[in-house]
Design an enzyme around this catalytic site. Structure first.
Site, PDB file in Angstrom:
ATOM      1  N   CYS A 165       0.846  -1.198   0.000  1.00 53.03           N
ATOM      2  CA  CYS A 165       0.000   0.000   0.000  1.00 53.03           C
ATOM      3  C   CYS A 165       0.877   1.242   0.000  1.00 53.03           C
ATOM      4  CB  CYS A 165      -0.892   0.030   1.240  1.00 53.03           C
ATOM      5  SG  CYS A 165      -2.201  -1.181   1.202  1.00 53.03           S
ATOM      6  N   GLU A 215       2.201  -4.676  -5.521  1.00 49.47           N
ATOM      7  CA  GLU A 215       1.178  -5.702  -5.355  1.00 49.47           C
ATOM      8  C   GLU A 215       0.019  -5.463  -6.312  1.00 49.47           C
ATOM      9  OE1 GLU A 215      -1.823  -6.863  -1.749  1.00 49.47           O
ATOM     10  OE2 GLU A 215       0.330  -6.828  -1.281  1.00 49.47           O
TER      11      GLU A 215
END
Length: 445
Positions: A311, A345
């Site tokens: 994140c 990711e």
């Protein structure tokens, strides 16, 4: 840790400044609807009919579409997401939580009845019936294309999961937070513990990220809190910028509080309560009062998919200053130190992909401009720590790569490279690698 949300402004709404205000300033209330002073309303059959019609639509049902006066003083189309009775009000006295259909969800807000143009109320249509009718009119291919493209930032969710997500997070629970010098309007729902459900504003300690309901609690806390920086190891210091590595296992409460805070500004981030598996890299601006958080990124301690970032967030007051690009570049410098290639990711949101494409483009084209002779994708990957698949997709998108005789060939015309570099924009703040003092996690173990 959830898909990346790059720190870029999104949606078609006008820019709202830096996203946070200094606590010495104040935002005035929305201007009331203009009325000419001293004018007297004349009762006509038309006015009577309008009043009867307005009385008939109140209170507005959830799902109603209507025009609403926004902070720019203009009317914009909205959809009513939720409603609540006003204290000491009559049977039709409600506030309405609305979504501006032209803008990003982060601008959803509670509005009063006087902000709504009741003459523009549209008939409420049951959305399930509307979806069913629409589906019958579309071929399966058309429906799949819409499902793939219409929900920005939620590419990983199927239709059922998306409905559940939007239902659960439809109303922003915390309106503003105080963090250090800034009061910041939040963008999205965050699942704070139930005892904070009645709090429209939360007060965060900017160093340990403990959050409280009242200013007095924060003031008492600040007299006792010994921290002047995130509770981790400082691994980078260049001028007034510092980066701290925080181990989620060693600092579990800090990691969880950081996730609560981040979720207020990331729509599609999955909140993990088990932060033991993650490292948090917190970027700070430092002065004589301490180290003040600007943004952060997280990464798994061990990723089988070679993810070097889970994140990423730049806090609203610090956006558009190059910090987001700095965080991306920093994640790749850590990968170089580890001797690995890395990639963010998946899935990436549209804006996340845009941010990374810009970084990959600048890094790769800088090398191609300076390099004499042939260079392979494998060599580019070794030099940059960027995964070969990301290099290939970036160069293909720039039409700088061809497939000849069973292999990919890079075609690097200097004028074409310059044109693409100009389009990619500035690279943001530079990471001074000589100031990075860091040992990869597995070696620490």
């Amino acid at each position: 840790m959830g898909s990346i949300d790059a720190p870029i402004e999104n949606g078609s709404a006008p820019a709202l400044g830096g996203g946070g205000k200094h606590l010495s300033s104040g935002n005035g209330p929305l201007p009331p609807a203009e009325e000419s002073a001293g004018s007297q309303q004349v009762s006509t059959p038309e006015n009577e009919e309008s009043r009867r019609r307005k009385g008939g639509v109140l209170p507005l049902e959830v799902g109603t579409r209507v025009m609403c006066r926004w902070r720019d003083g203009k009317y914009h189309p909205v959809k009513v997401i939720e409603r609540r009775r006003m204290q000491n009000g009559g049977p039709n006295d409600y506030e309405y939580y609305v979504h501006y259909t032209e803008f990003n969800r982060r601008l959803d807000e509670w509005v009063k009845l006087e902000q709504l143009d009741l003459d523009s109320v549209e008939t409420v249509v049951d959305e399930k019936v509307e979806d069913k009718v629409t589906s019958l009119k579309m071929t399966r291919h058309q429906k799949r294309k819409i499902d793939e493209t219409h929900v920005e930032g939620h590419e990983e969710l199927d239709a059922a999961s998306l409905r559940e997500h939007e239902e659960f997070t439809k109303v922003k629970n915390i309106a503003t937070i105080e963090l250090g010098r800034y009061e910041i309007e939040t963008w999205y729902f965050s699942p704070f513990p139930p005892e904070y459900n009645d709090s429209l504003k939360l007060y965060f300690c900017e160093f340990c990220l403990t959050f409280m309901k009242r200013k007095e609690q924060l003031q008492r806390h600040m007299r006792k809190c010994d921290l002047k920086h995130p509770p981790g190891d400082e691994i980078y210091r260049s001028g007034t910028l510092s980066m701290f590595e925080v181990d989620g296992k060693k600092n579990k409460v800090y990691g969880q509080n950081l996730c609560y805070l981040a979720k207020l500004f990331l729509d599609h981030k999955t909140l993990y309560y088990d932060v033991d598996l993650f490292l948090f890299y917190v970027l700070c601006e430092c002065d004589d009062r301490g180290c003040h958080m600007v943004g952060y990124f997280s990464k798994e301690k061990h990723s089988e998919e070679s993810y070097n970032l889970a994140c990423i967030l730049t806090l609203p007051p610090y956006q558009r200053k190059g910090y987001g690009k700095f965080l991306i570049a920093f994640s790749y410098e850590l990968s170089k130190k580890e001797g690995k290639v890395g990639t963010p990711e998946r899935p990436l949101s549209d804006l996340g992909l845009l941010s990374y494409r810009g970084y990959w483009t600048r890094v790769l084209l800088d090398i191609l401009k300076k390099h004499k002779g042939n260079i392979s994708i494998k060599e580019l990957s070794d030099m940059t720590a960027i995964k070969a698949e990301d290099i290939l997709s970036t160069l293909q998108g720039l039409e700088l790569i061809q497939y000849r005789k069973g292999q990919h060939v890079i075609c690097a015309d200097p004028k074409v490279l310059d044109r693409h570099l100009k389009a990619a924009g500035r690279g943001g703040l530079e990471v001074d690698v000589s100031k990075l003092i860091w040992t990869p996690y597995k070696e620490q173990s």
